[in-house]
Design a protein around this motif. Structure first.
Motif, short mmCIF file in Angstrom:
data_model
loop_
_atom_site.label_atom_id
_atom_site.label_comp_id
_atom_site.label_asym_id
_atom_site.label_seq_id
_atom_site.Cartn_x
_atom_site.Cartn_y
_atom_site.Cartn_z
N UNK A 88 10.43 4.94 10.71
CA UNK A 88 9.26 4.05 10.68
C UNK A 88 9.48 2.82 9.80
N UNK A 89 10.61 2.77 9.14
CA UNK A 89 10.90 1.61 8.29
C UNK A 89 10.06 1.56 7.02
N UNK A 110 -2.83 10.03 10.07
CA UNK A 110 -3.03 8.91 9.15
C UNK A 110 -1.89 7.93 9.28
N UNK A 111 -0.70 8.48 9.35
CA UNK A 111 0.49 7.64 9.44
C UNK A 111 0.53 6.88 10.77
N UNK A 112 0.03 7.52 11.82
CA UNK A 112 0.00 6.89 13.14
C UNK A 112 -0.96 5.70 13.14
N UNK A 113 -2.09 5.87 12.46
CA UNK A 113 -3.16 4.87 12.57
C UNK A 113 -3.09 3.75 11.54
N UNK A 139 -1.16 1.09 8.70
CA UNK A 139 0.08 0.44 8.28
C UNK A 139 0.17 0.52 6.77
N UNK A 140 1.16 1.24 6.31
CA UNK A 140 1.37 1.32 4.86
C UNK A 140 2.83 0.92 4.59
N UNK A 141 3.16 0.76 3.32
CA UNK A 141 4.50 0.30 2.97
C UNK A 141 5.39 1.39 2.39
N UNK A 142 4.74 2.25 1.61
CA UNK A 142 5.52 3.27 0.90
C UNK A 142 4.84 4.62 1.07
N UNK A 143 5.65 5.64 1.27
CA UNK A 143 5.11 6.98 1.38
C UNK A 143 5.52 7.77 0.13
N UNK A 144 4.55 8.38 -0.53
CA UNK A 144 4.86 9.20 -1.70
C UNK A 144 4.71 10.66 -1.31
N UNK A 145 5.82 11.37 -1.32
CA UNK A 145 5.80 12.77 -0.89
C UNK A 145 5.09 13.62 -1.94
N UNK A 167 0.85 -1.19 0.00
CA UNK A 167 0.00 0.00 0.00
C UNK A 167 0.89 1.25 0.00
N UNK A 168 0.59 2.14 -0.93
CA UNK A 168 1.35 3.39 -1.04
C UNK A 168 0.47 4.55 -0.58
N UNK A 169 0.99 5.34 0.33
CA UNK A 169 0.25 6.51 0.82
C UNK A 169 0.61 7.70 -0.07
N UNK A 170 -0.37 8.10 -0.91
CA UNK A 170 -0.13 9.09 -1.96
C UNK A 170 -0.30 10.52 -1.46
N UNK A 171 0.36 11.45 -2.12
CA UNK A 171 0.24 12.90 -1.84
C UNK A 171 0.50 13.20 -0.37
N UNK A 172 1.49 12.50 0.23
CA UNK A 172 1.73 12.68 1.66
C UNK A 172 2.15 14.12 1.96
#
Ligand code: C2E
Ligand code: CA
Ligand code: CA
Length: 238
Positions: A193-194, A152-155, A157-163, A138-143
Motif C-alpha cells: 500500500x506504500x 479502516x485501511x480500505x476506506x 488515506x493514512x501515511x503511517x501504520x503503527x502496529x 496521519x498515523x493509524x495507531x494501535x493497528x
C-alpha cells in the motif's frame, strides 16, 4: 506535562521522530497514568482541551527550535475520537496549519487509533483528510487491535501504520510465532500500500532483529527509551 518518546530508525540508529504523551504529576497522589485519567477526561468531555494543549505545546517547541536554527524531528500528537465532534478544535488545528510556517506543517503529525477512526462518522473523517491536505501526516495507531482494522485501511488515506504492541505482548508464549506471522503480514501489506510502518512497544534486541528481517525499520519502545521530558529529549537526541 508533555513527554516525548523517541521513534528510532534501527538501520542508522538515529532518531526518526517522536510521540508526544501527556503526563500528570499530582501534588499529593504522585504520578497518574494517562490510562487512568484519559478515559475520565473523555467521559467528562474535556479531552479536546487537553489535546489542544498538547498540540500548542508541540508547535511551540518546534517553532522555538526553528527560531534558534536548531535541528528538530517530526512529533506526533494523539487525537481522541471526541476531538472530531469538536469542530472548533479541528478548525483551530487546520487554520494553524494553514498559517503556520512550512516547516512546522511538515513536522507535526497526528495519531488516531483505528478504533477511534471506526467510531467517527464520515462527516468527521473529512476533517482528518483536511489535516492531511494541509500537509500533516496521519498515523493509524494501535493497528490490528480493533474490530475493523482492514476496513479502516480500505476506506481511509493514512501515511503511517503503527502496529499495536499487543502482538508482541502475548501472555501465551506458544502463540508468539503466530503473532509474529501476523506482524509479518501487516508489514508486507504496508509495502503493497506504500505506507510507512512503525512497530511500537519493542523491548528486546531479539524482537528488533526479527522485525527487521521482516522489513520493518522504524521502532518505538522501551528498548530505545521510555517517554522522557522534552528538554531531556532535546539534549539526548537532537
Ligand atoms: P498510545 O498512543 O498507544 O501510546 C503508547 C503507550 O505505550 C504509552 O503509554 C507509552 O509509554 C507506552 N509504551 C511505549 N513503549 C513501550 C514499551 O516498550 N513497552 C510498554 N509496555 N509500553 C510502552 P502512556 O504514555 O501511558 O499512554 C497510554 C495511552 O494514553 C496512549 O497510548 C494514548 O492512547 C493515550 N494518550 C497519551 N497521551 C495522550 C494525549 O495527549 N491525548 C490523547 N487523546 N491520548 C493520549
Ligand atoms: Ca499513540
Ligand atoms: Ca499505540
Amino acid at each position: 506535562q508533555v513527554f516525548y518518546q523517541p521513534v528510532v530508525d534501527a538501520k542508522t540508529g538515529k532518531i526518526a521522530s517522536a510521540e508526544a504523551l501527556v503526563r500528570w504529576f499530582h501534588e499529593t497522589k504522585g504520578f497518574i497514568s494517562p490510562g487512568q485519567f484519559i478515559p475520565a477526561l473523555e467521559k467528562g468531555g474535556y479531552i479536546s482541551e487537553l489535546d489542544r494543549y498538547m498540540v500548542r505545546k508541540v508547535i511551540e517547541c518546534l517553532e522555538q527550535r526553528r527560531k534558534e536554527s536548531r535541528p528538530a524531528v517530526p512529533v506526533s500528537v494523539n487525537l481522541s475520537w471526541m476531538d472530531f465532534y469538536d469542530e472548533n478544535m479541528l478548525e483551530w488545528i487546520v487554520s494553524g496549519l494553514q498559517c503556520g510556517g512550512k516547516e512546522e506543517k511538515k513536522m507535526i503529525r497526528f495519531e488516531i487509533t483505528e478504533t477511534s477512526l471506526a467510531a467517527i462518522g464520515e462527516n468527521h473523517t473529512r476533517m482528518l483528510m483536511r489535516l492531511r491536505e494541509n500537509g500533516a501526516k496521519i498515523l493509524l495507531d494501535d493497528f490490528g487491535s480493533g474490530y475493523s482494522s482492514f476496513n479502516t485501511l480500505k476506506d481511509m488515506d493514512v501515511d503511517v501504520l503503527k502496529i499495536d504492541m499487543g502482538f508482541l505482548r502475548t501472555t501465551r508464549p506458544e502463540r508468539i510465532e503466530r503473532s509474529m506471522s501476523i506482524i509479518n503480514t501487516i508489514i508486507s501489506l504496508t509495502k503493497t500500500l506504500g505506507l510507512s510502518v512503525i512497530t511500537e512497544g519493542v523491548e528486546t534486541k531479539e524482537q528488533i532483529d526479527k522485525l527487521t528481517q521482516m522489513g520493518c525499520g522504524i521502532y518505538q519502545g522501551y528498548y530505545f527509551s521510555k517517554p522522557i521530558p522534552v528538554d531531556q529529549f532535546e539534549d539526548t537526541y537532537l
